[in-house]
Design a protein around this motif. Structure first.
Motif, PDB file in Angstrom:
ATOM      1  N   LYS A 107       0.839  -1.192   0.000  1.00 38.48           N
ATOM      2  CA  LYS A 107       0.000   0.000   0.000  1.00 38.48           C
ATOM      3  C   LYS A 107       0.881   1.253   0.000  1.00 38.48           C
ATOM      4  CE  LYS A 107      -3.850  -2.154   2.488  1.00 38.48           C
ATOM      5  NZ  LYS A 107      -4.719  -2.093   3.699  1.00 38.48           N
ATOM      6  N   PRO A 108       0.400   2.347  -0.582  1.00 40.28           N
ATOM      7  CA  PRO A 108       1.220   3.567  -0.617  1.00 40.28           C
ATOM      8  C   PRO A 108       1.416   4.152   0.772  1.00 40.28           C
ATOM      9  CG  PRO A 108      -0.944   3.944  -1.599  1.00 40.28           C
ATOM     10  CD  PRO A 108      -0.854   2.495  -1.331  1.00 40.28           C
ATOM     11  N   LEU A 109       2.642   4.581   1.043  1.00 39.44           N
ATOM     12  CA  LEU A 109       2.984   5.208   2.313  1.00 39.44           C
ATOM     13  C   LEU A 109       2.573   6.678   2.270  1.00 39.44           C
ATOM     14  CD1 LEU A 109       6.569   3.686   2.619  1.00 39.44           C
ATOM     15  CD2 LEU A 109       4.566   3.011   3.961  1.00 39.44           C
ATOM     16  N   LYS A 110       1.983   7.155   3.355  1.00 44.82           N
ATOM     17  CA  LYS A 110       1.541   8.556   3.388  1.00 44.82           C
ATOM     18  C   LYS A 110       1.324   8.993   4.825  1.00 44.82           C
ATOM     19  CE  LYS A 110      -2.010   7.480   0.815  1.00 44.82           C
ATOM     20  NZ  LYS A 110      -3.275   7.549   0.017  1.00 44.82           N
ATOM     21  N   TYR A 111       1.298  10.318   5.029  1.00 44.41           N
ATOM     22  CA  TYR A 111       1.043  10.945   6.322  1.00 44.41           C
ATOM     23  C   TYR A 111       1.995  10.410   7.412  1.00 44.41           C
ATOM     24  CZ  TYR A 111      -3.096  12.861   4.112  1.00 44.41           C
ATOM     25  OH  TYR A 111      -3.943  13.526   3.262  1.00 44.41           O
ATOM     26  N   GLY A 112       3.194  10.923   7.369  1.00 42.38           N
ATOM     27  CA  GLY A 112       4.217  10.498   8.313  1.00 42.38           C
ATOM     28  C   GLY A 112       5.168   9.486   7.730  1.00 42.38           C
ATOM     29  N   LYS A 113       4.806   8.940   6.597  1.00 43.06           N
ATOM     30  CA  LYS A 113       5.659   8.016   5.861  1.00 43.06           C
ATOM     31  C   LYS A 113       5.678   8.464   4.409  1.00 43.06           C
ATOM     32  CE  LYS A 113       4.383   4.178   8.912  1.00 43.06           C
ATOM     33  NZ  LYS A 113       3.833   2.815   8.994  1.00 43.06           N
ATOM     34  N   GLY A 114       6.544   7.865   3.609  1.00 43.33           N
ATOM     35  CA  GLY A 114       6.585   8.265   2.205  1.00 43.33           C
ATOM     36  C   GLY A 114       7.993   8.386   1.690  1.00 43.33           C
ATOM     37  N   GLY A 115       8.109   8.950   0.511  1.00 48.41           N
ATOM     38  CA  GLY A 115       9.409   9.003  -0.151  1.00 48.41           C
ATOM     39  C   GLY A 115      10.395   9.962   0.459  1.00 48.41           C
ATOM     40  N   VAL A 117      10.674  10.581   3.881  1.00 46.84           N
ATOM     41  CA  VAL A 117      10.743  10.349   5.317  1.00 46.84           C
ATOM     42  C   VAL A 117      12.164  10.582   5.829  1.00 46.84           C
ATOM     43  CG1 VAL A 117      11.272   7.879   5.161  1.00 46.84           C
ATOM     44  CG2 VAL A 117       9.990   8.748   7.137  1.00 46.84           C
ATOM     45  N   GLY A 118      12.259  11.129   7.043  1.00 43.90           N
ATOM     46  CA  GLY A 118      13.556  11.382   7.651  1.00 43.90           C
ATOM     47  C   GLY A 118      14.085  12.786   7.447  1.00 43.90           C
ATOM     48  N   LYS A 119      13.435  13.560   6.591  1.00 41.04           N
ATOM     49  CA  LYS A 119      13.859  14.940   6.359  1.00 41.04           C
ATOM     50  C   LYS A 119      13.044  15.891   7.233  1.00 41.04           C
ATOM     51  CE  LYS A 119      14.767  13.772   1.541  1.00 41.04           C
ATOM     52  NZ  LYS A 119      16.194  13.529   1.740  1.00 41.04           N
ATOM     53  N   ARG A 120      13.665  16.976   7.663  1.00 39.99           N
ATOM     54  CA  ARG A 120      12.954  18.035   8.374  1.00 39.99           C
ATOM     55  C   ARG A 120      12.605  19.137   7.392  1.00 39.99           C
ATOM     56  NH1 ARG A 120      14.022  19.228  14.292  1.00 39.99           N
ATOM     57  NH2 ARG A 120      12.344  17.733  14.575  1.00 39.99           N
ATOM     58  N   ALA A 121      11.477  19.800   7.617  1.00 40.97           N
ATOM     59  CA  ALA A 121      11.020  20.825   6.677  1.00 40.97           C
ATOM     60  C   ALA A 121      10.649  22.087   7.440  1.00 40.97           C
ATOM     61  CB  ALA A 121       9.825  20.322   5.880  1.00 40.97           C
ATOM     62  N   LEU A 122      11.289  23.200   7.078  1.00 43.36           N
ATOM     63  CA  LEU A 122      11.068  24.482   7.727  1.00 43.36           C
ATOM     64  C   LEU A 122      10.621  25.503   6.693  1.00 43.36           C
ATOM     65  CD1 LEU A 122      11.353  26.460  10.185  1.00 43.36           C
ATOM     66  CD2 LEU A 122      13.727  26.820   9.437  1.00 43.36           C
ATOM     67  N   THR A 123       9.537  26.218   6.993  1.00 45.15           N
ATOM     68  CA  THR A 123       9.118  27.336   6.157  1.00 45.15           C
ATOM     69  C   THR A 123       9.557  28.646   6.809  1.00 45.15           C
ATOM     70  OG1 THR A 123       6.955  27.316   7.252  1.00 45.15           O
ATOM     71  CG2 THR A 123       7.135  26.174   5.143  1.00 45.15           C
ATOM     72  N   ILE A 124      10.087  29.547   5.997  1.00 41.46           N
ATOM     73  CA  ILE A 124      10.406  30.907   6.430  1.00 41.46           C
ATOM     74  C   ILE A 124       9.507  31.817   5.610  1.00 41.46           C
ATOM     75  CG2 ILE A 124      12.188  32.670   6.612  1.00 41.46           C
ATOM     76  CD1 ILE A 124      14.240  30.403   6.774  1.00 41.46           C
TER      77      ILE A 124
END
Length: 233
Positions: A107-115, A117-124
Motif C-alpha cells: 500500500k502507498p505510504l503517506k502521512y508520516g511516511k513516504g518518499g 521520510v527522515g527529512k525536516r522541513a522548515l518554512t520561512i
C-alpha cells in the motif's frame, strides 16, 4: 548535515534576500552544507505538462540529498508564490515523494511516511500584516492553518517532519535595527533546527482514522477544526 534552501522571491535586494543570506550563512557557520535553489534566478519552469523530465530529475536528486528542506517565500494571497507551487507540483512526483509502496503491504505510504521520510522541513514566511492577524484568533487564521496544505498536505503527507513556520510580519516597517534583530532571531532558530520538536500531526493509522479516513469519534472528541489532527492540539 546538508540543507536544501528553496527560495521564491523576485528581488535579491528585498527583506527576503537579506534573510536568505543571513540564514544560509548561519547554517554554514553551524557546520551545514547548503544547496540553494533560487527559483527566480534559475528560471525554473513551474508548469506541469509531462512527468519525469530531465530538469525535474536534477531537482529530485538535490532534494533526496537533503536532511533539512527550507522553503522561504512571501505569503501571497494566503499561499506560496506560483513558482514555488509549480516546483512542488513538478518535483514531488508520484513514485518519488508519494505513492511509494510499503515493502510489507504494497500500500502507498503517506502521512508520516513516504518518499521523503527522515527529512525536516522548515518554512520561512514573510507577511505584510500584523503578527496577531496570523495568530490563533487573527482574522487571517493561524499561520499553521493558513499553511495547512503545505505543512500537512505536502510535508507530512510525503513523510517529512514539519516544523512550525518561522513567520516574519509587518515587513513594510522593517528598519536597520529591526532587520538586525530578525537576522539574529533566524540564526538562533536555525542553530537549534535539528533539535526542536516537529508539529505532531497524527499518523494515518487505524488507531486514529476509519476506512473513510475520518477521525474516530474517540479521537479529539468534540473538535472539528484542524487541531483535531494533532496529538498536541
Amino acid at each position: 548535515m546538508h540543507a536544501l534552501w528553496v527560495w521564491a522571491h523576485p528581488h535579491t535586494s528585498s527583506l527576503n534576500g537579506h534573510l536568505r543570506e543571513a540564514g544560509i550563512t548561519a547554517l554554514r557557520e553551524n557546520g551545514w552544507s547548503v544547496d540553494e535553489v533560487d527559483l527566480y534566478r534559475e528560471g525554473f519552469d513551474p508548469l506541469l505538462v509531462e512527468t519525469g523530465e530531465e530538469d525535474v530529475r536534477r531537482h529530485q536528486e538535490r532534494l533526496r540529498e537533503a536532511d533539512l528542506v527550507v522553503m522561504q517565500f512571501p505569503l501571497w494571497w494566503y499561499s506560496v508564490p506560483a513558482v514555488l507551487k509549480g516546483w512542488i507540483d513538478r518535483v514531488f512526483e508520484s513514485g518519488f515523494a508519494y505513492d511509494v509502496p510499503d515493502p510489507e503491504t504494497g500500500k502507498p505510504l503517506k502521512y508520516g511516511k513516504g518518499g521523503l521520510v527522515g527529512k525536516r522541513a522548515l518554512t520561512i514566511v514573510t507577511a505584510g500584516d500584523r503578527a496577531d492577524s496570523l495568530g490563533p484568533r487573527g482574522i487571517s487564521g493561524h499561520i499553521e492553518d493558513v499553511l495547512w496544505p503545505l505543512l500537512h498536505g505536502t510535508f507530512w503527507y510525503t513523510g517529512m517532519d514539519p516544523l512550525r513556520p518561522h513567520l516574519i510580519t509587518e515587513t513594510g516597517d522593517v528598519d536597520t535595527d529591526v532587520l538586525a534583530q530578525l537576522e539574529t532571531d533566524l540564526a538562533v532558530r536555525l542553530k537549534g533546527v535539528t533539535d526542536e520538536p516537529r508539529i505532531e500531526y497524527l499518523p494515518m493509522t487505524d488507531d486514529h482514522y476509519d476506512h473513510t479516513i475520518k477521525l474516530h469519534p474517540s479521537v479529539a472528541p468534540g473538535k472539528e477544526d484542524l487541531s483535531a489532527h494533532r496529538s498536541d492540539g
